[in-house]
Design a protein around this motif. Sequence first.
Motif, PDB file in Angstrom:
ATOM      1  N   ARG A 101       7.744  -4.209  -3.475  1.00  0.00           N
ATOM      2  CA  ARG A 101       7.820  -3.433  -2.243  1.00  0.00           C
ATOM      3  C   ARG A 101       6.504  -3.518  -1.480  1.00  0.00           C
ATOM      4  O   ARG A 101       5.461  -3.728  -2.057  1.00  0.00           O
ATOM      5  CB  ARG A 101       8.149  -1.971  -2.581  1.00  0.00           C
ATOM      6  CG  ARG A 101       7.066  -1.255  -3.374  1.00  0.00           C
ATOM      7  CD  ARG A 101       7.556   0.100  -3.879  1.00  0.00           C
ATOM      8  NE  ARG A 101       6.480   0.829  -4.558  1.00  0.00           N
ATOM      9  CZ  ARG A 101       5.734   1.743  -3.972  1.00  0.00           C
ATOM     10  NH1 ARG A 101       5.936   2.043  -2.696  1.00  0.00           N
ATOM     11  NH2 ARG A 101       4.784   2.379  -4.643  1.00  0.00           N
ATOM     12  N   ARG A 102       6.572  -3.337  -0.192  1.00  0.00           N
ATOM     13  CA  ARG A 102       5.393  -3.369   0.667  1.00  0.00           C
ATOM     14  C   ARG A 102       4.530  -4.587   0.371  1.00  0.00           C
ATOM     15  O   ARG A 102       3.386  -4.486  -0.066  1.00  0.00           O
ATOM     16  CB  ARG A 102       4.584  -2.084   0.502  1.00  0.00           C
ATOM     17  CG  ARG A 102       5.355  -0.798   0.747  1.00  0.00           C
ATOM     18  CD  ARG A 102       5.639  -0.570   2.217  1.00  0.00           C
ATOM     19  NE  ARG A 102       4.408  -0.329   2.951  1.00  0.00           N
ATOM     20  CZ  ARG A 102       3.795   0.865   3.008  1.00  0.00           C
ATOM     21  NH1 ARG A 102       4.327   1.907   2.392  1.00  0.00           N
ATOM     22  NH2 ARG A 102       2.698   1.022   3.715  1.00  0.00           N
ATOM     23  N   SER A 123      -1.175   1.869  -8.829  1.00  0.00           N
ATOM     24  CA  SER A 123      -0.600   0.554  -8.546  1.00  0.00           C
ATOM     25  C   SER A 123       0.540   0.696  -7.536  1.00  0.00           C
ATOM     26  O   SER A 123       1.121   1.774  -7.401  1.00  0.00           O
ATOM     27  CB  SER A 123      -0.096  -0.084  -9.845  1.00  0.00           C
ATOM     28  OG  SER A 123       0.934   0.701 -10.421  1.00  0.00           O
ATOM     29  N   PRO A 124       0.873  -0.390  -6.826  1.00  0.00           N
ATOM     30  CA  PRO A 124       0.157  -1.666  -6.832  1.00  0.00           C
ATOM     31  C   PRO A 124      -1.219  -1.523  -6.193  1.00  0.00           C
ATOM     32  O   PRO A 124      -1.413  -0.671  -5.320  1.00  0.00           O
ATOM     33  CB  PRO A 124       1.058  -2.582  -6.006  1.00  0.00           C
ATOM     34  CG  PRO A 124       1.782  -1.652  -5.088  1.00  0.00           C
ATOM     35  CD  PRO A 124       2.008  -0.394  -5.873  1.00  0.00           C
ATOM     36  N   ARG A 125      -2.138  -2.351  -6.614  1.00  0.00           N
ATOM     37  CA  ARG A 125      -3.520  -2.166  -6.190  1.00  0.00           C
ATOM     38  C   ARG A 125      -3.709  -2.322  -4.685  1.00  0.00           C
ATOM     39  O   ARG A 125      -4.606  -1.711  -4.111  1.00  0.00           O
ATOM     40  CB  ARG A 125      -4.457  -3.101  -6.941  1.00  0.00           C
ATOM     41  CG  ARG A 125      -4.189  -4.585  -6.749  1.00  0.00           C
ATOM     42  CD  ARG A 125      -5.286  -5.446  -7.364  1.00  0.00           C
ATOM     43  NE  ARG A 125      -5.668  -5.021  -8.701  1.00  0.00           N
ATOM     44  CZ  ARG A 125      -6.816  -5.339  -9.286  1.00  0.00           C
ATOM     45  NH1 ARG A 125      -7.681  -6.107  -8.663  1.00  0.00           N
ATOM     46  NH2 ARG A 125      -7.096  -4.915 -10.492  1.00  0.00           N
ATOM     47  N   ALA A 136       1.272   5.671  -0.817  1.00  0.00           N
ATOM     48  CA  ALA A 136       2.403   4.800  -1.115  1.00  0.00           C
ATOM     49  C   ALA A 136       2.317   4.193  -2.503  1.00  0.00           C
ATOM     50  O   ALA A 136       3.230   3.491  -2.935  1.00  0.00           O
ATOM     51  CB  ALA A 136       2.492   3.685  -0.074  1.00  0.00           C
ATOM     52  N   ALA A 137       1.212   4.429  -3.214  1.00  0.00           N
ATOM     53  CA  ALA A 137       1.038   3.858  -4.542  1.00  0.00           C
ATOM     54  C   ALA A 137       1.528   4.842  -5.608  1.00  0.00           C
ATOM     55  O   ALA A 137       1.679   6.034  -5.371  1.00  0.00           O
ATOM     56  CB  ALA A 137      -0.432   3.511  -4.776  1.00  0.00           C
ATOM     57  N   ARG A 138       1.774   4.302  -6.782  1.00  0.00           N
ATOM     58  CA  ARG A 138       2.173   5.126  -7.927  1.00  0.00           C
ATOM     59  C   ARG A 138       0.936   5.448  -8.761  1.00  0.00           C
ATOM     60  O   ARG A 138       0.096   4.577  -8.980  1.00  0.00           O
ATOM     61  CB  ARG A 138       3.204   4.397  -8.777  1.00  0.00           C
ATOM     62  CG  ARG A 138       4.493   4.054  -8.047  1.00  0.00           C
ATOM     63  CD  ARG A 138       5.474   3.337  -8.968  1.00  0.00           C
ATOM     64  NE  ARG A 138       4.941   2.061  -9.416  1.00  0.00           N
ATOM     65  CZ  ARG A 138       5.112   0.909  -8.774  1.00  0.00           C
ATOM     66  NH1 ARG A 138       5.773   0.876  -7.638  1.00  0.00           N
ATOM     67  NH2 ARG A 138       4.605  -0.206  -9.262  1.00  0.00           N
ATOM     68  N   GLN A 139       0.859   6.665  -9.261  1.00  0.00           N
ATOM     69  CA  GLN A 139      -0.269   7.062 -10.088  1.00  0.00           C
ATOM     70  C   GLN A 139       0.213   7.662 -11.404  1.00  0.00           C
ATOM     71  O   GLN A 139       1.152   8.458 -11.433  1.00  0.00           O
ATOM     72  CB  GLN A 139      -1.153   8.082  -9.369  1.00  0.00           C
ATOM     73  CG  GLN A 139      -1.964   7.489  -8.223  1.00  0.00           C
ATOM     74  CD  GLN A 139      -3.072   8.411  -7.776  1.00  0.00           C
ATOM     75  OE1 GLN A 139      -2.834   9.543  -7.377  1.00  0.00           O
ATOM     76  NE2 GLN A 139      -4.312   7.923  -7.844  1.00  0.00           N
ATOM     77  N   THR A 140      -0.432   7.248 -12.468  1.00  0.00           N
ATOM     78  CA  THR A 140      -0.179   7.820 -13.787  1.00  0.00           C
ATOM     79  C   THR A 140      -1.526   8.114 -14.439  1.00  0.00           C
ATOM     80  O   THR A 140      -2.510   7.400 -14.186  1.00  0.00           O
ATOM     81  CB  THR A 140       0.615   6.853 -14.687  1.00  0.00           C
ATOM     82  OG1 THR A 140      -0.106   5.617 -14.814  1.00  0.00           O
ATOM     83  CG2 THR A 140       1.996   6.568 -14.101  1.00  0.00           C
ATOM     84  N   PRO A 141      -1.600   9.148 -15.269  1.00  0.00           N
ATOM     85  CA  PRO A 141      -2.873   9.454 -15.921  1.00  0.00           C
ATOM     86  C   PRO A 141      -3.388   8.243 -16.699  1.00  0.00           C
ATOM     87  O   PRO A 141      -2.642   7.577 -17.411  1.00  0.00           O
ATOM     88  CB  PRO A 141      -2.527  10.618 -16.847  1.00  0.00           C
ATOM     89  CG  PRO A 141      -1.342  11.266 -16.202  1.00  0.00           C
ATOM     90  CD  PRO A 141      -0.562  10.137 -15.598  1.00  0.00           C
ATOM     91  N   SER A 142      -4.657   7.941 -16.531  1.00  0.00           N
ATOM     92  CA  SER A 142      -5.249   6.776 -17.180  1.00  0.00           C
ATOM     93  C   SER A 142      -5.669   7.097 -18.610  1.00  0.00           C
ATOM     94  O   SER A 142      -5.991   8.246 -18.938  1.00  0.00           O
ATOM     95  CB  SER A 142      -6.466   6.301 -16.384  1.00  0.00           C
ATOM     96  OG  SER A 142      -7.095   5.206 -17.031  1.00  0.00           O
TER      97      SER A 142
END
Length: 272
Positions: A144-145, A24-26, A214-220
């Motif tokens: 942001r963005r 996210s953000p998508r 530029a996106a944030r990633q976390t384990p799903s």
Amino acid sequence: MAVSPAQLASYTADHGHTIPYDTSPRHLAGPGDPRHVTHALLAAGWRVTSAEGDPRITLTAPTGEHQLRLDPFGSRYWRVDTDDGPWQASFSQTVPAEIIAGFTDRLTGRQQPAGPGPWQRMVEAGWRVDRTPDGTGIAFSPGRRPIRVEHARIRKADPGPSFWRIEVPAAYGGPPVWDIWISQAPEHLVDGLAEQLVTTAPVVRGRWEPAHSAARQTPSRLSPKHVVEAHFTRLDTVHAQTPAQSRTPRMTASPPPPAPNTAPTSPSLHRR
């Protein structure tokens, strides 16, 4: 035309070993898998009409009035054309597939409730919206963005034809991260697109997929099996909700064999 067993097996092989990450953000998540768009259209009865072996792929609606083209050589990677009116839409290569599907899913004739309209969706989602009395305007998403949405008249003095331009501007100038151009499309198609634009839910991507720096990633919390099954469930839903006259008859066949240690395919999928 249904999604073939080979196509389903290929999707399973590609995603059955990929550890999913919520991203996210998508709108900054990168393009994702284009089969999120194309498989759904095939499930709704669209057919491949491009020449075999041509990397420029064309999908045509059962009625022949709509076409989706993927052109890896062109400046506009995705393009939708229609024969039922003077409108068209195009999407640059890195527009997330989930956002594109908000537009293309509405072309399948699926039974969907009427939406509030693109402007109302943006207002309800807390976007900054500046509309003019003639129905045009500009909007920016929060955070942001931001996404920038512009709806304007093709000729300012003419109250008729209009266009939508949607883009994510680059952080430090230069070409936008991605952009969408829609000319005179029916509002319910733009509404479907807006529904995906304003959604804050993350999308699933692999850890190092391109164009999501530029996106944030976390384990799903999803497993690879869940990702594959969710795709197959989407196809079943699209097929079931598409009017019978708009698609080919449902066919049954044995499910394709899964890749080793990957998710099994959905037993209820339509196949040829």
